[in-house]
Design a protein around this motif. Structure first.
Motif, PDB file in Angstrom:
ATOM      1  N   ARG A  66       0.850  -1.189   0.000  1.00  0.00           N
ATOM      2  CA  ARG A  66       0.000   0.000   0.000  1.00  0.00           C
ATOM      3  C   ARG A  66       0.881   1.233   0.000  1.00  0.00           C
ATOM      4  NH1 ARG A  66      -1.258   3.080   4.605  1.00  0.00           N
ATOM      5  NH2 ARG A  66      -0.189   2.453   6.508  1.00  0.00           N
ATOM      6  N   THR A  67       0.284   2.376  -0.308  1.00  0.00           N
ATOM      7  CA  THR A  67       0.952   3.662  -0.171  1.00  0.00           C
ATOM      8  C   THR A  67       0.141   4.506   0.801  1.00  0.00           C
ATOM      9  OG1 THR A  67      -0.238   4.532  -2.095  1.00  0.00           O
ATOM     10  CG2 THR A  67       1.955   3.596  -2.489  1.00  0.00           C
ATOM     11  N   ALA A  68       0.741   5.578   1.316  1.00  0.00           N
ATOM     12  CA  ALA A  68       0.039   6.412   2.291  1.00  0.00           C
ATOM     13  C   ALA A  68      -1.202   7.048   1.678  1.00  0.00           C
ATOM     14  CB  ALA A  68       0.980   7.484   2.846  1.00  0.00           C
ATOM     15  N   ASP A  69      -1.093   7.483   0.415  1.00  0.00           N
ATOM     16  CA  ASP A  69      -2.233   8.001  -0.330  1.00  0.00           C
ATOM     17  C   ASP A  69      -1.964   7.798  -1.810  1.00  0.00           C
ATOM     18  OD1 ASP A  69      -0.686  10.274  -1.308  1.00  0.00           O
ATOM     19  OD2 ASP A  69      -0.917  11.116   0.692  1.00  0.00           O
ATOM     20  N   ASP A  70      -2.879   8.237  -2.647  1.00  0.00           N
ATOM     21  CA  ASP A  70      -2.750   7.970  -4.086  1.00  0.00           C
ATOM     22  C   ASP A  70      -1.701   8.825  -4.778  1.00  0.00           C
ATOM     23  OD1 ASP A  70      -4.654   6.041  -3.872  1.00  0.00           O
ATOM     24  OD2 ASP A  70      -6.315   7.315  -4.526  1.00  0.00           O
ATOM     25  N   ASP A  71      -1.158   9.824  -4.079  1.00  0.00           N
ATOM     26  CA  ASP A  71      -0.111  10.667  -4.659  1.00  0.00           C
ATOM     27  C   ASP A  71       1.269  10.343  -4.111  1.00  0.00           C
ATOM     28  OD1 ASP A  71      -2.013  12.092  -6.141  1.00  0.00           O
ATOM     29  OD2 ASP A  71      -2.448  13.406  -4.440  1.00  0.00           O
ATOM     30  N   ASP A  72       1.336   9.404  -3.183  1.00  0.00           N
ATOM     31  CA  ASP A  72       2.605   9.063  -2.535  1.00  0.00           C
ATOM     32  C   ASP A  72       3.319   7.981  -3.337  1.00  0.00           C
ATOM     33  OD1 ASP A  72       4.717   8.592  -0.882  1.00  0.00           O
ATOM     34  OD2 ASP A  72       3.551   7.816   0.801  1.00  0.00           O
ATOM     35  N   PRO A  73       4.516   8.248  -3.866  1.00  0.00           N
ATOM     36  CA  PRO A  73       5.208   7.238  -4.664  1.00  0.00           C
ATOM     37  C   PRO A  73       5.891   6.168  -3.824  1.00  0.00           C
ATOM     38  CG  PRO A  73       6.553   9.214  -4.520  1.00  0.00           C
ATOM     39  CD  PRO A  73       5.252   9.531  -3.823  1.00  0.00           C
ATOM     40  N   TYR A  74       5.950   6.377  -2.497  1.00  0.00           N
ATOM     41  CA  TYR A  74       6.666   5.431  -1.634  1.00  0.00           C
ATOM     42  C   TYR A  74       5.779   4.235  -1.313  1.00  0.00           C
ATOM     43  CZ  TYR A  74       9.293   3.498   2.269  1.00  0.00           C
ATOM     44  OH  TYR A  74       9.987   2.656   3.107  1.00  0.00           O
ATOM     45  N   GLU A  75       6.220   3.069  -1.704  1.00  0.00           N
ATOM     46  CA  GLU A  75       5.452   1.847  -1.527  1.00  0.00           C
ATOM     47  C   GLU A  75       5.808   1.172  -0.207  1.00  0.00           C
ATOM     48  OE1 GLU A  75       5.966  -2.447  -3.556  1.00  0.00           O
ATOM     49  OE2 GLU A  75       5.441  -0.835  -4.944  1.00  0.00           O
ATOM     50  N   ARG A  76       4.801   0.821   0.576  1.00  0.00           N
ATOM     51  CA  ARG A  76       5.002   0.146   1.858  1.00  0.00           C
ATOM     52  C   ARG A  76       4.537  -1.300   1.724  1.00  0.00           C
ATOM     53  NH1 ARG A  76       3.834   5.335   2.397  1.00  0.00           N
ATOM     54  NH2 ARG A  76       4.733   6.559   4.094  1.00  0.00           N
ATOM     55  N   VAL A  77       5.429  -2.229   2.004  1.00  0.00           N
ATOM     56  CA  VAL A  77       5.075  -3.644   1.960  1.00  0.00           C
ATOM     57  C   VAL A  77       4.520  -4.036   3.323  1.00  0.00           C
ATOM     58  CG1 VAL A  77       5.904  -5.982   1.592  1.00  0.00           C
ATOM     59  CG2 VAL A  77       6.866  -4.098   0.251  1.00  0.00           C
TER      60      VAL A  77
END
Length: 336
Positions: free
Chosen positions: A104-115
């Protein structure tokens, strides 16, 4: 200044000894053929708790892995002190191939991907029917992440003593998603845990949901008493739960035939990392209708061939609308 590659002539370069001066440095990494296999249970500030041969050990990631991070559920190869005794530290030297990945990402504009978790078979999306109110858009986003990551979705509805599940079931009935409805009384007498456990038997299941829906309470009913986690309450003013789970943790089911991964409560579930065109693969009965789609079709466009294909009676219209609603969630803000 002369520069050298990794494969230079030993007569053409000066080796620099280490601090003790007894062995030159090298680019050759050890193979660690004797490394033990383990599973990552939780990650906390660079230290990973792993299960190896029935023992829990503390390990750190080897420098040779670079930026590749191990997450809960990863199958890893470990060397070093594997006794599991206090103040011992092992080293993770390899991370195995992943069969699934929940991201997931923090929001739809955040490019940082969190596994969130790796190698899970199933994603249990936990939502309360009241206190706090259900959030269908968050459920939509979790479903998209599950389909994209290779996990089977399971919808778990709690607090049915406060509200009926009929309205929520009507929204997702056409997607044929398995579901379980529980109440507070059933959690107390064990009936809810028994019904949920039937869906988890022999699988690794990640639990996800926003704070206050009873996710950790349900997990506690499924795992042994000595492994239960602290639970919180719902704020009477905001209607939101308080975060009590701060890190993902894999726990064995009480009967030892599966695993549950309790994850921190989320207030948003960004999908910036997902290509909507891939989600269609989760619906085999709709794939043939994409044959006439234009190139690079996201299946959420006016000229998508699925419209005509469904109109000809090849698939249920409600099923297509449900898919379209899932695909469109990335274009909407969670707080709308």
């Amino acid at each position: 200044m002369r520069r050298y590659g990794k494969h230079t002539d030993e007569d053409d370069i000066r080796t620099r000894p280490n601090r003790k001066g007894n062995r030159p440095r090298t680019n050759i990494r050890p193979k660690h053929e004797d490394a033990a296999e383990g599973m990552v249970l939780t990650v906390d500030r660079g230290r990973l708790t792993c299960l190896v041969d029935g023992r829990t050990i503390t390990a750190m990631k080897a420098r040779e892995l670079g930026r590749k991070a191990a997450v809960v559920g990863d199958r890893v190869s470990i060397v070093g002190d594997l006794s599991g005794q206090k103040d011992t530290l092992a080293r993770i030297v390899r991370i195995g191939e992943r069969s699934s990945l929940l991201r997931r990402t923090a929001d739809d504009d955040d490019p940082y991907e969190r596994v969130v978790v790796a190698n899970a078979d199933q994603l249990a999306i936990v939502t309360a029917l009241a206190d706090p109110e259900p959030r269908p858009r968050l459920i939509d986003r979790c479903l998209v992440a599950a389909f994209d990551g290779g996990l089977e979705p399971l919808l778990v509805m709690t607090k049915s003593d406060l509200a009926s599940p009929d309205k929520l079931l009507e929204l997702y009935g056409d997607l044929d998603i398995p579901y379980v409805v529980t109440s507070r009384e059933e959690l107390e007498n064990g009936d809810a845990a028994d019904r949920v456990r039937e869906q988890l038997d022999g699988k690794i299941t990640a639990f996800v949901g926003h704070s206050g829906v009873g996710k950790t309470t349900l997990v506690n009913a499924l795992v042994p008493k000595d492994l239960r986690r602290t639970t919180g309450h719902v704020n009477a003013v905001t209607g939101r739960g308080r975060h009590t789970t701060t890190s993902a943790l894999a726990l064995p089911l009480g009967d030892g035939t599966g695993w549950v991964v309790d994850t921190p409560g989320v207030r948003s579930f960004g999908l910036a990392h997902i290509d909507p065109s891939r989600v269609i693969n989760a619906f085999p009965d709709l794939v043939p209708g994409t044959a006439g789609c234009p190139r690079a079709c996201s299946h959420d466009e006016p000229d998508c061939a699925l419209d005509a294909w469904v109109a000809e009676g090849h698939a249920r219209q409600a099923r297509l609308y449900s898919l379209r609603r899932l695909l469109a969630t990335r274009e909407r803000r969670e707080g709308d």
